[in-house]
Write an enzyme that holds these catalytic residues in place. Structure first.
Site, PDB file in Angstrom:
ATOM      1  N   HIS A 181       0.778  -1.068  -0.642  1.00 63.17           N
ATOM      2  CA  HIS A 181      -0.095  -0.115  -0.037  1.00 63.17           C
ATOM      3  C   HIS A 181       0.964   1.611  -0.179  1.00 63.17           C
ATOM      4  O   HIS A 181       0.432   2.316   0.540  1.00 63.17           O
ATOM      5  CB  HIS A 181      -1.186  -0.084   1.208  1.00 63.17           C
ATOM      6  CG  HIS A 181      -2.542  -0.901   1.430  1.00 63.17           C
ATOM      7  ND1 HIS A 181      -3.270  -0.331   0.725  1.00 63.17           N
ATOM      8  CD2 HIS A 181      -2.696  -1.942   0.365  1.00 63.17           C
ATOM      9  CE1 HIS A 181      -4.163  -0.527   0.475  1.00 63.17           C
ATOM     10  NE2 HIS A 181      -3.802  -1.927   0.482  1.00 63.17           N
ATOM     11  N   ASP A 230      -7.312   3.582   9.294  1.00 60.96           N
ATOM     12  CA  ASP A 230      -9.469   3.155   8.698  1.00 60.96           C
ATOM     13  C   ASP A 230      -9.409   2.098   8.250  1.00 60.96           C
ATOM     14  O   ASP A 230     -10.369   1.928   8.264  1.00 60.96           O
ATOM     15  CB  ASP A 230      -9.735   4.635   7.978  1.00 60.96           C
ATOM     16  CG  ASP A 230      -9.364   5.728   8.620  1.00 60.96           C
ATOM     17  OD1 ASP A 230     -10.011   5.453   9.784  1.00 60.96           O
ATOM     18  OD2 ASP A 230      -9.765   7.099   8.304  1.00 60.96           O
ATOM     19  N   GLU A 286     -13.405  12.211  13.428  1.00 64.58           N
ATOM     20  CA  GLU A 286     -12.717  12.023  12.368  1.00 64.58           C
ATOM     21  C   GLU A 286     -13.498  13.462  11.549  1.00 64.58           C
ATOM     22  O   GLU A 286     -14.411  13.736  12.707  1.00 64.58           O
ATOM     23  CB  GLU A 286     -12.768  11.017  11.604  1.00 64.58           C
ATOM     24  CG  GLU A 286     -11.394  10.102  11.607  1.00 64.58           C
ATOM     25  CD  GLU A 286     -11.515   9.738  10.537  1.00 64.58           C
ATOM     26  OE1 GLU A 286     -11.495   9.845   9.362  1.00 64.58           O
ATOM     27  OE2 GLU A 286     -10.378   8.018  10.891  1.00 64.58           O
TER      28      GLU A 286
END
Length: 444
Positions: A125, A186, A297
């Site tokens: 990633h 997340d 958030e």
């Protein structure tokens, strides 16, 4: 020990802006780029001093528990960012920490006659090729399954995990013991070594700090191939360098992560604001309140219509009549997202706490939406969205990305320039806003 974060974090509180131009959130890099003639430099486009055939022959002499692959390594030349494509000379699939150690030691001992780079790759990633190694060696950390995951229950619970283990697997394993890590990203389908090499930030960071603030101990393989155990008390310089060190000080092969009691359920809430100053004030209030939410958030919505209707598939409006009459007028809106953890026997107490906290906020009343979901479903929510995007062919696309840390004193200037003047209808992807307490980011 100095913090790895910039010197402007001298305010008591900051807002951390993670601005993602195309797709999802907090997709972390796991990169050790060990260039033994250029001292941790980026891989260059220049031909290596030694020929590829000699380098391959040299690598083939290494005795491994796992194995090298020298062909069909195209997957190791790609990452989540989809913007760089660098084919490695070889991919190491380690079965043990020893495999990584002797490989790095072998490359180090080859000396300055090679420009062979090494990149550790977790779940791939990275965004700009950080987990790739042009004509170098990529270490597939997901094949490292030793030592096995070990959960320790007690007054100060922890879990020992391999560096290539995914956070989603850690969640499922620790839940068997009624425990869970404190701080998350997340997106949970990322490797431990990957997020700890960056920071590991999500909506829990205001309370617990990022993931790197919740690590007791590490096992690290250095650029010389040494296997070193480090912590705040033992080899502290290496410990603090590796955490958040972007992979430039060694490869994390094991991590001991702090745990806490796991809840069963989550009260998940979303509200909207039309004024950034009011929105940021409420965010700051919530992270300053002793008994606040467990997750806070925010994100920016640029000229989006029908957003409340989109929420109805997962959330219930507090006032359906008010919600149906809400019109955004294609304005820029700011969503405050909050969550409170609880168990079924705590439902009444939890609802009272939520009601009290919400009464202190200044959101648009018609936009209050709530939902109750299992803890695992809440934490793994982005993976559900990933599946939908994959079905539409929208996951395997380039992902330009920008992460910024904005001090409290500059946040309103930033919002006025970026949100009001730069962003437009053509802006795709989420713009996330994480409020955090600076004190949670410093190593004590």
């Amino acid at each position: 020990m100095r913090s790895p974060f910039p010197s402007f974090l001298n305010n008591n509180k900051i807002l951390l802006f993670k601005i993602c131009i195309i797709l999802f959130m907090n997709c972390a890099t796991y990169r050790t780029n060990l260039c033994f003639t250029k001292c941790f430099g980026e891989p260059t486009g220049d031909p290596p001093i030694q020929s590829s055939s000699k380098l391959l022959s040299s690598l083939e002499t290494i005795s491994l528990d796992g194995h090298f692959s020298f062909k069909n390594n195209q997957a190791a030349a790609k990452d989540f960012g989809k913007r760089y494509h660098m084919l490695p000379l070889a991919v190491l699939h380690p079965h043990s920490v020893r495999d990584i150690s002797i490989t790095l030691k072998h490359i180090f001992q080859m000396g300055s006659g090679t420009e062979l780079t090494v990149a550790a790759r977790g779940h791939g990633h990275s965004l700009q090729g950080q987990a790739q190694a042009l004509r170098g060696v990529v270490i597939n950390m997901e094949s490292l399954k030793e030592p096995a995951m070990q959960v320790h229950s007690g007054n100060l619970p922890w879990v020992d995990v391999p560096g290539g283990e995914l956070w989603i697997n850690i969640l499922h394993e620790t839940l068997k013991h009624g425990l869970t890590p404190k701080s998350w990203t997340d997106y949970l389908h990322l490797s431990v070594g990957g997020t700890l090499s960056n920071a590991g930030i999500s909506g829990q960071a205001f309370r617990h700090g990022p993931q790197i603030s919740n690590v007791h101990q590490l096992e690290v393989v250095t650029g010389k191939g040494e296997v070193i155990t480090c912590s705040a008390q033992q080899n502290a310089d290496l410990f603090y360098s590796v955490l958040g060190g972007l992979g430039q000080f060694g490869i994390i092969t094991r991590a001991r992560i702090s745990l806490e009691s796991a809840p069963k359920m989550v009260k998940w809430i979303r509200t909207l604001y039309s004024d950034f100053a009011v929105f940021s004030k409420d965010q700051e209030h919530l992270i300053s309140t002793k008994y606040s939410f467990d997750y806070i958030e925010g994100f920016v919505l640029i000229n989006r219509t029908g957003i409340l209707n989109n929420w109805r598939s997962s959330f219930d409006p507090n006032d359906p009549v008010q919600a149906s009459q809400f019109v955004s007028d294609r304005a820029t809106l700011y969503c405050l997202e909050m969550a409170m953890y609880f168990n079924s026997e705590e439902t009444e107490t939890m609802n009272k706490k939520v009601e009290k906290l919400l009464s202190q906020l200044s959101y648009i009343p018609a936009t209050l939406f709530q939902s109750e979901v299992p803890y695992v479903e809440f934490l793994d929510r982005v993976h559900i969205s990933e599946k939908k995007l994959r079905e539409k062919g929208l996951w395997e696309v380039p992902h330009p990305w920008m992460n910024l840390m904005i001090p409290r004193s500059k946040i309103h200037d930033f919002a006025a320039e970026v949100f009001d003047k730069i962003l437009s209808d053509s802006t795709n992807g989420p713009i996330l806003i994480y409020p955090v307490n600076k004190s949670k980011y410093l190593f004590q």
